[in-house]
Design a protein around this motif. Structure first.
Motif, short mmCIF file in Angstrom:
data_model
loop_
_atom_site.label_atom_id
_atom_site.label_comp_id
_atom_site.label_asym_id
_atom_site.label_seq_id
_atom_site.Cartn_x
_atom_site.Cartn_y
_atom_site.Cartn_z
N LEU A 40 -1.48 16.34 -39.25
CA LEU A 40 -0.60 17.28 -39.97
C LEU A 40 -1.28 18.51 -39.70
O LEU A 40 -0.77 19.56 -39.40
CB LEU A 40 -0.61 17.17 -41.41
N ARG A 41 -2.68 18.78 -39.79
CA ARG A 41 -3.36 19.90 -39.46
C ARG A 41 -3.20 20.50 -37.91
O ARG A 41 -2.94 21.52 -37.53
CB ARG A 41 -4.85 19.78 -39.87
N GLY A 42 -3.57 19.09 -37.00
CA GLY A 42 -3.41 19.80 -35.62
C GLY A 42 -2.13 19.53 -35.05
O GLY A 42 -1.71 20.78 -34.06
N LEU A 43 -1.30 18.71 -35.26
CA LEU A 43 -0.18 18.65 -34.76
C LEU A 43 0.82 19.37 -35.32
O LEU A 43 1.69 20.12 -34.64
CB LEU A 43 0.43 17.03 -34.54
N GLU A 44 1.10 19.47 -36.67
CA GLU A 44 2.06 20.19 -37.18
C GLU A 44 1.50 21.55 -37.58
O GLU A 44 2.27 22.51 -38.19
CB GLU A 44 2.37 19.50 -38.57
N GLN A 45 0.20 21.98 -37.31
CA GLN A 45 -0.25 23.20 -37.48
C GLN A 45 -0.27 23.74 -39.16
O GLN A 45 0.30 24.80 -39.29
CB GLN A 45 0.39 24.41 -36.62
N LEU A 46 -0.22 22.70 -40.14
CA LEU A 46 -0.05 23.10 -41.56
C LEU A 46 -1.54 23.51 -42.08
O LEU A 46 -2.54 23.16 -41.71
CB LEU A 46 0.27 21.87 -42.28
N PRO A 47 -1.54 24.50 -42.86
CA PRO A 47 -2.82 24.93 -43.58
C PRO A 47 -3.30 23.64 -44.40
O PRO A 47 -2.25 23.11 -44.98
CB PRO A 47 -2.43 26.30 -44.11
N ASP A 48 -4.48 23.77 -44.73
CA ASP A 48 -4.90 22.77 -45.73
C ASP A 48 -4.24 22.75 -47.15
O ASP A 48 -4.04 21.42 -47.49
CB ASP A 48 -6.67 22.94 -45.86
N PRO A 49 -3.82 23.60 -47.64
CA PRO A 49 -3.19 23.41 -48.92
C PRO A 49 -1.86 22.89 -48.86
O PRO A 49 -1.53 21.86 -49.80
CB PRO A 49 -2.91 24.95 -49.43
N ASP A 50 -1.11 23.08 -47.55
CA ASP A 50 0.12 22.30 -47.55
C ASP A 50 -0.15 20.98 -47.14
O ASP A 50 0.87 19.98 -47.58
CB ASP A 50 1.04 23.14 -46.43
N VAL A 51 -1.08 20.72 -46.45
CA VAL A 51 -1.36 19.29 -46.01
C VAL A 51 -1.84 18.50 -47.30
O VAL A 51 -1.32 17.19 -47.34
CB VAL A 51 -2.71 19.23 -45.13
N GLU A 101 -0.81 18.87 -50.30
CA GLU A 101 0.45 18.79 -50.96
C GLU A 101 1.43 17.63 -50.47
O GLU A 101 1.82 17.01 -50.98
CB GLU A 101 1.56 19.99 -51.22
N LEU A 102 1.53 17.55 -49.21
CA LEU A 102 2.22 16.67 -48.41
C LEU A 102 1.67 15.48 -48.43
O LEU A 102 2.30 14.47 -48.58
CB LEU A 102 2.39 17.26 -46.94
#
Length: 639
Positions: free
Chosen positions: A157-168, A170-171
């Motif tokens: 999620l962090r590398g492929l989806e480029q989400l910040p840690d707070p969003d990761v 929560e997801l």
């Protein structure tokens, strides 16, 4: 020729905020983002399933994610840009992630539905698996296999989806992970390599197919149970206790007894060249490279490398440059190197036409990599170095025995001095690989080699053989190591990224014109870079344009499989739509020396004598260019 605007910038439009998701909206998101959802599931699923089953399970989970009711199944944290503004995609991603994590979660008693082999899709008689990458993808896959399911999900999620840690966080919580913070902490143990997650190695929608057991199905259709038992025994022998390899390593079973083929697989018959042969030979190619490396006498390792070359098994990732055959050697190949490189044992072999690189992990039996590169006709600078391995954004080379010094330099900084590299047994210290660096291009590290004939520059383009860089008029290019060649390449170094993994043998940069700008602000530089391939076809010529004071040039035209800008036709013509500082638009075109006139048709109608054309134009105009040479021959512009 389609004129290109070098001053415009495009800003992606936003898709809108999240909202209630119905079946139609989710179905539209599934169709649009299906490859990405399947890739996400494939990366999160446990590697122990095997590549073929992971592919089918990933497709099943993505297809099963479509909600059956018109109610939104869960509430997800609001996102801000790109796909995250599509509530259908956000909903499906959460459902796919939850199902993939369930498949990775151990369970007592009856398995969950996601842990069972998928009923659909199914493919009988074939094994399907993604196209193989290189050693970097193999190393990343091995590192991800050591993580828990939630940690793999956090990394992806962090590398492929480029989400910040707070969003990761929560997801992961929405997907049922009990300790999202711990998953993120575990993911920190694997270096971030977002570019590798998008490689074909992890694309379950671009697949290769192999028969499950073609020979036995044809010849022994009544012995299916016996064949399955034999394969199970073979699997047990390969995974020996204590993490050791079997005699043939990750190779597939032997299909036929062929004395000539067996002789090619005998490590005792490998060709080993004398360490001093190159000193008296008239040739400067791979045939005079000696056998080097601390494991050159490891018969078991060499046997595994030869067996995998002849019969790559299911756990072997095979890659080859375009136009390179991957079949076994016709006879005993030549040993170039065997040793440990970073976290792998590596063997380099040469059969006169190809170089094969075998790599296996130093610990465990998690699989192997087999890479091929075509090198027929390589000599001199083209046979001066081979890639031993890539890890953590760096690359190591094995240099030719005639190389006396090695250094690295930034091609974008022509006035900076080269930094020496240590050579130990012909192996260079690690240097940054420009094709592994994520983000925008701000520098381009190349390898500088010195021998008795002079100094040459080569660059890593993601293949076994680095590409040789030259500068000058086609037919008589010079080495880039001089000040003039370095200054020619500096503004256009980042354009080399366009030639990655294309089987490139050499790239030449030719500054073919300096055109006075119509507003009197100076002269613009026109440079043609031409990439030659090992196979002959697939050559690419890029026309690049740079205004005075510009840090980098812009690619404005390209030709594929054309003789322009090459030794057979040392002429080139290209154009660009340019905006002056005063706000006026012009069509600029430039031809190489010997161009007598240029004319433009289409969106701009103009003509002029000589190698340059400057005509007022409207923003967004498109034009076709035609040039006439001094001998009367017509040439067309690159498109």
């Amino acid at each position: 020729m389609q004129s290109q605007d070098v001053s415009q910038r495009h800003t992606p439009a936003s898709a809108g905020g999240t909202g209630p998701v119905d079946v139609e909206q989710a179905e539209a998101a599934l169709v649009e983002h299906y490859p990405r959802l399947v890739r996400l599931a494939y990366l999160v699923l446990p590697p122990g399933l095997g590549r073929s089953r992971r592919v089918l399970t990933a497709h099943a989970l993505a297809q099963r994610a479509l909600p059956r009711s018109r109610k939104r199944p869960s509430v997800l944290p609001a996102q801000t840009s790109g796909r995250e503004d599509d509530p259908g995609y956000v909903c499906l991603r959460e459902r796919v992630l939850r199902a993939a994590l369930e498949a990775a979660r151990p369970r007592k008693g009856l398995p969950r539905l996601s842990q069972l082999p998928p009923l659909l899709p199914q493919v009988w008689g074939l094994r399907l698996f993604p196209r193989s990458g290189g050693a970097d993808e193999l190393a990343l896959d091995q590192r991800l296999s050591t993580l828990s399911g939630p940690a793999r999900a956090a990394y992806v999620l962090r590398g492929l989806e480029q989400l910040p840690d707070p969003d990761v966080r929560e997801l992961l919580k929405a997907a049922g992970v009990a300790d999202p913070g711990g998953a993120l902490a575990s993911a920190n143990g694997v270096p971030a390599q977002p570019g590798l997650l998008s490689s074909p190695e992890f694309d379950p929608c671009s697949l290769q197919a192999r028969p499950t057991d073609l020979m036995r199905r044809r010849q022994h259709t009544k012995a299916v149970l016996a064949a399955a038992a034999a394969l199970a025994v073979c699997g047990t022998l390969v995974a020996l206790p204590g993490g050791g390899w079997g005699p043939d390593g990750a190779a597939a079973p032997v299909y036929a007894e062929n004395p000539a083929a067996e002789a090619a697989l005998d490590p005792g018959r490998l060709t080993r060249v004398s360490p001093t042969a190159w000193r008296t030979s008239a040739r400067t190619d791979f045939s005079v490279w000696p056998a080097r490396g601390p494991l050159a006498g490891d018969q078991a390792l060499l046997r595994r490398a030869l067996a995998v070359w002849a019969r790559p098994g299911e756990r072997v990732r095979v890659s080859a440059t375009p136009g390179t055959q991957t079949g076994g050697p016709a006879g005993p190949p030549q040993l170039l190197y065997a040793g440990e490189v970073d976290a792998a044992r590596v063997v380099l072999l040469y059969d006169g036409l190809r170089v094969a690189r075998y790599a296996e992990p130093k610990s465990g039996t998690q699989g192997a990599a087999l890479d091929f590169a075509r090198v027929d006709g390589a000599t001199g600078a083209g046979a001066s170095a081979l890639v031993l391995g890539r890890a953590d954004g760096n690359v190591r080379y094995l240099t030719a025995p005639w190389v006396t010094k090695a250094a690295q330099r930034d091609l974008t900084k022509p006035d900076a001095a080269a930094t020496p590299l240590t050579l130990a047994g012909g192996v260079t210290a690690p240097l940054a690989s420009p094709v592994l660096r994520p983000g925008s291009c701000t520098s381009w590290t190349v390898l500088q080699l010195t021998d008795a004939s002079g100094t040459q520059l080569t660059t890593d383009l993601g293949e076994l053989v680095p590409a040789h860089l030259t500068a000058g008029r086609p037919g008589s290019p010079a080495e880039v190591s001089g000040p003039e060649g370095l200054r020619t390449w500096a503004p256009f170094a980042c354009s080399l990224a366009a030639e990655r993994s294309a089987g490139i043998r050499s790239v030449n940069a030719w500054a073919y014109a300096e055109q006075p700008l119509p507003d009197g602000s100076g002269s613009a530089a026109w440079v043609c870079t031409r990439a030659e391939t090992w196979r002959g076809d697939g050559t690419a010529a890029l026309a690049q344009f740079r205004t005075p004071g510009g840090a980098a040039g812009a690619v404005v035209a390209k030709g594929t499989d054309v003789p322009a800008c090459g030794p057979r036709d040392p002429h080139v013509l290209a154009g660009v739509l340019w905006k002056s500082a005063a706000g006026s638009w012009y069509l600029l075109a430039a031809g190489s020396k010997g161009t007598a006139s240029i004319s433009a048709t289409g969106g701009v109608i103009a003509s002029g004598q000589g190698p340059f054309l400057a005509a007022k134009a409207e923003q967004g105009a498109r034009a076709d260019l035609t040039g006439t040479l001094a001998d009367g021959r017509e040439i067309s512009g690159l498109h």
